[in-house]
Design an enzyme around this catalytic site. Structure first.
Site, PDB file in Angstrom:
ATOM      1  N   GLY A  98      -6.569  -7.707  -8.702  1.00 19.51           N
ATOM      2  CA  GLY A  98      -5.515  -7.382  -8.932  1.00 19.51           C
ATOM      3  C   GLY A  98      -4.765  -6.656  -7.807  1.00 19.51           C
ATOM      4  O   GLY A  98      -3.531  -6.425  -7.583  1.00 19.51           O
ATOM      5  N   ILE A 122      -5.550  -7.228  -1.400  1.00 20.57           N
ATOM      6  CA  ILE A 122      -6.512  -8.110  -0.633  1.00 20.57           C
ATOM      7  C   ILE A 122      -7.028  -8.883  -1.984  1.00 20.57           C
ATOM      8  O   ILE A 122      -7.301 -10.252  -1.548  1.00 20.57           O
ATOM      9  CB  ILE A 122      -7.510  -7.158   0.032  1.00 20.57           C
ATOM     10  CG1 ILE A 122      -6.920  -6.264   1.138  1.00 20.57           C
ATOM     11  CG2 ILE A 122      -8.609  -8.158   0.765  1.00 20.57           C
ATOM     12  CD1 ILE A 122      -6.243  -7.142   2.046  1.00 20.57           C
ATOM     13  N   ILE A 124     -15.766  -0.973 -12.071  1.00 17.08           N
ATOM     14  CA  ILE A 124     -17.221  -1.425 -11.389  1.00 17.08           C
ATOM     15  C   ILE A 124     -17.943  -0.105 -11.547  1.00 17.08           C
ATOM     16  O   ILE A 124     -19.258  -0.386 -11.224  1.00 17.08           O
ATOM     17  CB  ILE A 124     -16.887  -1.779  -9.773  1.00 17.08           C
ATOM     18  CG1 ILE A 124     -16.275  -0.411  -9.205  1.00 17.08           C
ATOM     19  CG2 ILE A 124     -16.126  -2.926  -9.827  1.00 17.08           C
ATOM     20  CD1 ILE A 124     -15.921  -0.741  -7.792  1.00 17.08           C
ATOM     21  N   ALA A 137     -13.972  -6.720  -3.444  1.00 15.75           N
ATOM     22  CA  ALA A 137     -12.800  -6.074  -2.859  1.00 15.75           C
ATOM     23  C   ALA A 137     -12.370  -4.663  -3.531  1.00 15.75           C
ATOM     24  O   ALA A 137     -11.518  -3.863  -3.096  1.00 15.75           O
ATOM     25  CB  ALA A 137     -11.419  -6.986  -2.937  1.00 15.75           C
ATOM     26  N   LYS A 148     -12.793   1.755   9.341  1.00 10.16           N
ATOM     27  CA  LYS A 148     -13.039   3.379   9.043  1.00 10.16           C
ATOM     28  C   LYS A 148     -14.481   3.681   8.793  1.00 10.16           C
ATOM     29  O   LYS A 148     -14.873   4.958   8.874  1.00 10.16           O
ATOM     30  CB  LYS A 148     -11.937   3.768   8.075  1.00 10.16           C
ATOM     31  CG  LYS A 148     -10.665   3.832   8.378  1.00 10.16           C
ATOM     32  CD  LYS A 148      -9.655   3.991   7.200  1.00 10.16           C
ATOM     33  CE  LYS A 148      -8.249   3.854   7.601  1.00 10.16           C
ATOM     34  NZ  LYS A 148      -7.796   2.637   8.119  1.00 10.16           N
ATOM     35  N   LYS A 201     -17.730   3.931   2.506  1.00 12.15           N
ATOM     36  CA  LYS A 201     -17.517   2.440   2.832  1.00 12.15           C
ATOM     37  C   LYS A 201     -19.001   2.129   3.788  1.00 12.15           C
ATOM     38  O   LYS A 201     -19.676   1.156   3.491  1.00 12.15           O
ATOM     39  CB  LYS A 201     -16.525   2.082   3.798  1.00 12.15           C
ATOM     40  CG  LYS A 201     -15.349   1.865   2.837  1.00 12.15           C
ATOM     41  CD  LYS A 201     -15.509   0.415   2.057  1.00 12.15           C
ATOM     42  CE  LYS A 201     -14.220   0.083   1.371  1.00 12.15           C
ATOM     43  NZ  LYS A 201     -14.251  -1.074   0.310  1.00 12.15           N
ATOM     44  N   VAL A 211      -4.250  -3.346   7.018  1.00 13.03           N
ATOM     45  CA  VAL A 211      -3.399  -4.591   6.468  1.00 13.03           C
ATOM     46  C   VAL A 211      -2.201  -4.489   6.202  1.00 13.03           C
ATOM     47  O   VAL A 211      -1.685  -3.481   5.407  1.00 13.03           O
ATOM     48  CB  VAL A 211      -4.076  -4.834   5.236  1.00 13.03           C
ATOM     49  CG1 VAL A 211      -3.659  -6.251   4.735  1.00 13.03           C
ATOM     50  CG2 VAL A 211      -5.614  -5.218   5.376  1.00 13.03           C
ATOM     51  N   LEU A 212      -1.185  -5.062   6.880  1.00 16.80           N
ATOM     52  CA  LEU A 212       0.096  -4.838   6.971  1.00 16.80           C
ATOM     53  C   LEU A 212       0.882  -5.311   5.434  1.00 16.80           C
ATOM     54  O   LEU A 212       0.197  -6.170   4.917  1.00 16.80           O
ATOM     55  CB  LEU A 212       0.870  -6.059   7.815  1.00 16.80           C
ATOM     56  CG  LEU A 212       0.898  -5.404   9.296  1.00 16.80           C
ATOM     57  CD1 LEU A 212       1.246  -6.681  10.223  1.00 16.80           C
ATOM     58  CD2 LEU A 212       1.496  -4.167   9.535  1.00 16.80           C
ATOM     59  N   THR A 216       2.017  10.813  12.085  1.00 14.71           N
ATOM     60  CA  THR A 216       1.135  11.960  12.134  1.00 14.71           C
ATOM     61  C   THR A 216       1.306  12.467  13.718  1.00 14.71           C
ATOM     62  O   THR A 216       1.273  13.665  13.914  1.00 14.71           O
ATOM     63  CB  THR A 216      -0.132  11.694  11.768  1.00 14.71           C
ATOM     64  OG1 THR A 216      -0.661  10.416  12.340  1.00 14.71           O
ATOM     65  CG2 THR A 216      -0.026  11.455  10.264  1.00 14.71           C
TER      66      THR A 216
END
Length: 606
Positions: free
Chosen positions: A285, A288, A338, A359, A405, A417, A443-444, A467
């Protein structure tokens, strides 16, 4: 005017022209009319009249919309007249043993002139006297190629649009000072500002479908120096399939300026992995995850399992896919967390997916600094649960959605990650399932990304908060990120970390300025305010560190980084002693694992 009435009027007009033309041509050549036999003249006139109407029907001269007449319609007239004159000449030879060549040649010229003139005069009359008297916006078209002239023609012919093209701009110096459709080509992109002021331009349309991202950015910057509204023509693929018209212009989006040229997919390889198979997507949902689902459906899997924790987002993507693909693909929505190990094993063992795209994750950097326990539970334990469930279910390929990242991470999100990458790499060594990870940058337009935040700040009148003036990030679009994930799954051999060549990083300040201009404001009106680095943020991101780089791409624009796996004992300690860590200890421990700081880890363990 009815169709029958239209045909009647045009056929009577043509009949009058045909008969008048042949008699007039005889009179021009032979003032003494008596030298011709009357039956020869009458018979030739009858044959010419019948043959003209026959060829007019063949070339559909009575079915064309002459108010939009162009060169193509003129060619049809020339063909119909030529063949009718030729037919008349053949009949003269057969019946009279002679062909009146000069007479027929003059008749041909008169036919083309009078029939063509009668048609095109209607277009001239309509364009000049029947246009509405509404005030139109003076429009400058960037690009005098095929697309630009097509746009200009559509605007000139369509009375309902509010745009009136007045000139072209084109970088091809050979076109300068020429006129296309009566409109001059003024100069190249550097003359846009001067042209807008000189011609009092209200609107600019960029009509170069082949334009690269860098060139589009350069032209947009020149257009931004003016007060004219800037739009871009639709994509060529949309025009070709007829889903949109030429004059359905859209605003230039920030994705147009920051995206790269799209990566072409290996369709055959992807189809072999997905078509007719069962595919499962976690986080289906999300921004991505949902786009991955849309892309996957184009390859016609047998079943698509949508796994997600939020019922509203799963409901939305489930209904969208059912409306588009429900007749050909079995779509199964699954509400599940998950972090719930038993639930993940149950779902994967029930559906036995051939491919899993993982994802689901927590991705907000500052938020995870305040909630390190949740980051570890979701990004580390959650990934471990789904990966081991995929192994137990006999999944062929497992693709982890990772992040830039994860490279040398100073923050909790990136560290979790990287640990997730380590977990699936370790599992790959002992499993028949191929486990791989895919890293990409920001991601735009995704949830939590900077674009929606900036847009909201602009709507509120500003200022935009950045920032640091020198902060840079890599950017990609949601569809591009999703295509990379799917392509990586088809390239998987096991243990790889796939990375997209994301071009040059973009300054966040430049992104903010572009977005302000795209929204119709100036930077001075909205303002940019610098707030300082937030917890866990880096000034710049990396996609691979110096020890992971493989210089040769395995696919155009896609690289493999063989990330190191040397923290197995520390990861196991984290998994077993997770509950005993304080929040600060947990943050320090996961960052040290991700960066392979053995001395600091030992100090915490002891």
């Amino acid at each position: 005017m009815t169709y029958r009435k239209r045909i009647t009027i045009l056929s009577l007009l043509d009949s009058l022209i045909v008969l008048t033309a042949i008699y007039f041509s005889y009179w021009i050549l032979h003032p003494h009319f008596g030298i011709f036999k009357l039956e020869t003249l009458l018979f030739s006139s009858l044959i010419l009249l019948v043959s003209h109407h026959a060829f007019a029907a063949v070339y559909r001269l009575y079915n064309k919309a002459w108010e939009y007449a162009s060169v193509r319609e003129l060619v049809s007239i020339v063909k119909a007249v030529s063949y009718s004159i030729l037919a008349t000449g053949i009949v003269q030879m057969v019946f009279f043993g002679d062909v009146y060549v000069r007479t027929l040649l003059i008749a041909w010229m008169l036919h083309v002139l009078l029939i063509g003139g009668s048609r095109f005069s209607w277009r001239v009359f309509r364009d000049r006297y029947m246009k509405p008297h509404s005030i139109k916006k003076r429009t400058l078209i960037i690009g005098a190629g095929a697309a630009g002239t097509m746009v200009a023609r559509q605007l000139l012919n369509n009375r309902d649009v509010e745009l009136e093209p007045v000139a072209f701009i084109d970088d091809d110096f050979r076109k300068h000072r020429l006129h296309f459709l009566g409109l001059p080509v003024i100069g190249d992109a550097t003359s846009i500002e001067q042209t807008v002021e000189k011609l009092q331009i209200d609107h600019i349309v960029i009509a170069i479908p082949s334009l690269g991202k860098e060139e589009l950015t350069r032209i947009f910057e020149e257009c931004s120096k003016t007060n004219a509204k800037i739009e871009i023509m639709p994509r060529i693929e949309d025009l070709m399939v007829g889903t949109i018209s030429v004059n359905a212009f859209r605003d230039v989006q920030v994705e147009d300026l920051l995206g790269r040229e799209p990566v072409k997919l290996d369709i055959d390889n992807i189809s072999e992995k997905i078509t007719g198979k069962t595919v499962l997507v976690t986080g289906a949902g999300g921004s991505i995850g949902s786009e991955i689902c849309r892309q996957i459906c184009r390859f016609s899997p047998e079943k698509l399992v949508l796994v997600g924790h939020g019922e509203n987002s799963i409901y939305a993507i489930d209904m969208e896919l059912r409306n588009s693909f429900g007749k050909t693909i079995e779509i199964v929505p699954v509400i599940g967390d998950i972090q719930d190990r038993e639930r993940m094993f149950s779902v994967l063992c029930e559906h036995k997916p051939k491919v899993v795209y993982h994802a689901a994750a927590h991705k907000h950097v500052p938020l995870m600094e305040y909630n390190p326990q949740e980051a570890v539970k979701n990004n580390v334990f959650g990934t471990k649960n789904v990966a081991e469930a995929a192994d137990a279910a006999g999944t062929d390929t497992f693709v982890l959605i990772s992040s830039d990242k994860a490279v040398n991470p100073p923050n909790v999100m990136g560290s979790t990650k990287r640990i997730a990458e380590m977990i699936i790499q370790k599992l790959d060594q002992s499993s028949n399932t191929k486990f791989v990870a895919v890293r990409f940058g920001n991601v735009l337009g995704s949830r939590g990304s900077v674009i929606p935040l900036f847009k909201k700040q602009i709507q509120n009148g500003g200022p935009i908060t950045v920032t640091h003036p020198d902060m840079t990030r890599y950017f990609m679009t949601i569809p591009e990120a999703s295509r990379l994930v799917i392509q990586a799954g088809s390239l998987a051999r096991g243990g790889e970390v796939f990375v997209l060549d994301m071009g040059e990083p973009v300054k966040i300040t430049d992104l903010a300025k572009n977005l302000i201009r795209l929204s119709g404001y100036t930077v001075e009106e909205i303002g940019i305010q610098y707030s300082g680095l937030r917890p866990g943020e880096k000034m710049f991101e990396e996609l691979l560190n110096e020890k992971e780089i493989h210089p040769q791409p395995v696919f155009p624009k896609i690289f493999i980084g063989k990330a190191l796996l040397d923290q197995e004992q520390e990861i196991q300690f984290l998994l077993h002693k997770f509950e005993s860590f304080t929040q600060d200890e947990l943050k320090e421990f996961v960052v040290n694992i991700a960066n392979r700081r053995e001395n600091k880890i030992l100090a915490l363990v002891e």
